[in-house]
Design a protein around this motif. Structure first.
Motif, PDB file in Angstrom:
ATOM      1  N   GLU A  89       8.940   6.051   5.957  1.00  0.00           N
ATOM      2  CA  GLU A  89       8.381   7.237   5.307  1.00  0.00           C
ATOM      3  C   GLU A  89       9.157   8.495   5.713  1.00  0.00           C
ATOM      4  N   LYS A 140       2.746   1.788  -3.467  1.00  0.00           N
ATOM      5  CA  LYS A 140       1.866   2.288  -4.528  1.00  0.00           C
ATOM      6  C   LYS A 140       1.776   3.811  -4.540  1.00  0.00           C
ATOM      7  N   LYS A 141       2.032   4.436  -3.391  1.00  0.00           N
ATOM      8  CA  LYS A 141       1.883   5.889  -3.276  1.00  0.00           C
ATOM      9  C   LYS A 141       3.205   6.642  -3.370  1.00  0.00           C
ATOM     10  N   LEU A 142       4.286   5.936  -3.635  1.00  0.00           N
ATOM     11  CA  LEU A 142       5.594   6.581  -3.668  1.00  0.00           C
ATOM     12  C   LEU A 142       5.709   7.559  -4.833  1.00  0.00           C
ATOM     13  N   PRO A 143       6.354   8.701  -4.617  1.00  0.00           N
ATOM     14  CA  PRO A 143       6.569   9.654  -5.715  1.00  0.00           C
ATOM     15  C   PRO A 143       7.556   9.092  -6.731  1.00  0.00           C
ATOM     16  N   ARG A 144       7.645   9.734  -7.881  1.00  0.00           N
ATOM     17  CA  ARG A 144       8.458   9.213  -8.977  1.00  0.00           C
ATOM     18  C   ARG A 144       9.954   9.213  -8.677  1.00  0.00           C
ATOM     19  N   ASP A 193       0.834  -1.207   0.000  1.00  0.00           N
ATOM     20  CA  ASP A 193       0.000   0.000   0.000  1.00  0.00           C
ATOM     21  C   ASP A 193       0.867   1.255   0.000  1.00  0.00           C
ATOM     22  N   TRP A 194       1.955   1.216   0.772  1.00  0.00           N
ATOM     23  CA  TRP A 194       2.852   2.364   0.849  1.00  0.00           C
ATOM     24  C   TRP A 194       3.604   2.555  -0.468  1.00  0.00           C
TER      25      TRP A 194
END
Length: 217
Positions: free
Chosen positions: A202, A70-74, A67-68
């Motif tokens: 994070e 999937k939200k990571l920045p590029r 889940d984490w």
């Protein structure tokens, strides 16, 4: 009016203290590598999970971690490295790198992880374990001729040696463990709860992004 000002200041101080308490503490929530390790992706923050397929804690972390991720920045790159402490752990690493070599890893990784922990894979060792894995892979669309050909190939052997070197260089003493930018390591043995492990990762990822933006070493 003075009393209100004092109360307002007291509230701010309490809030500041609470924020400070939430900030991860070096030596308690994570360790700093000395020397730091070089990372593969230039211009990106490297986040590396060290894991073992038969580790129950790695398996329990997986859904929260995904889940984490999937939200990571590029500008953040996530990868997995199978930790290797002995020959038994090397078997799982060999499976991982073989599936990577055949192009099946992304498709079957999650299902294999589930099967190992729900269908008795964790109770097996050695040749019995490798036979069980191969049977499961064959039933799930992996070309076993290609798999067997890659299993002891030069490329897989090279990656096994590299994974063993990384396990030692990153001072990994248990899994799951997550390294950020070759500089910090968050381990389950230090943090404990899986969401807390993600929270510390994070925070460190944010610190690494700041360094990257400022072009700091």
């Amino acid at each position: 009016m003075l009393r209100r000002s004092i109360l307002g200041l007291a509230t701010l101080l309490v809030c500041a203290a609470a924020i400070a308490q939430q900030k991860p503490v070096e030596g308690k929530d994570y360790t700093t590598l000395n020397p730091p390790q070089s990372v593969e992706a230039a211009g990106k923050v490297d986040v590396t999970e060290f894991f073992w397929y038969r580790c129950p804690h790695c398996y329990n972390l997986e859904p929260v971690l995904l889940d984490w991720v999937k939200k990571l920045p590029r500008d953040v790159q996530f990868r997995r490295v199978p930790a290797i402490f002995n020959e038994e752990w090397a078997l799982d690493a060999r499976v991982f790198f073989t599936l990577e070599a055949t192009g099946d890893l992304a498709r079957v990784h999650g299902g294999l992880f589930d099967a190992i922990h729900k269908q008795g894979g964790t109770s097996l060792k050695g040749d019995a374990y490798m036979k069980w894995v191969a049977e499961w892979l064959g039933k799930n669309g992996v070309d076993l001729a290609k798999y067997d050909a890659a299993l002891r190939s030069f490329s897989v052997e090279t990656k096994l040696k590299r994974a063993m070197q990384m396990t030692q260089a990153y001072k990994i003493d248990g899994v799951p463990a997550i390294a950020v930018q070759g500089r910090w390591v968050v381990s389950a043995s230090m943090v404990g709860e899986r969401q807390a492990m993600i929270n510390v990762t994070e925070y460190l990822t944010g610190e690494a992004r700041k360094r990257l933006a400022a072009k700091e070493p």
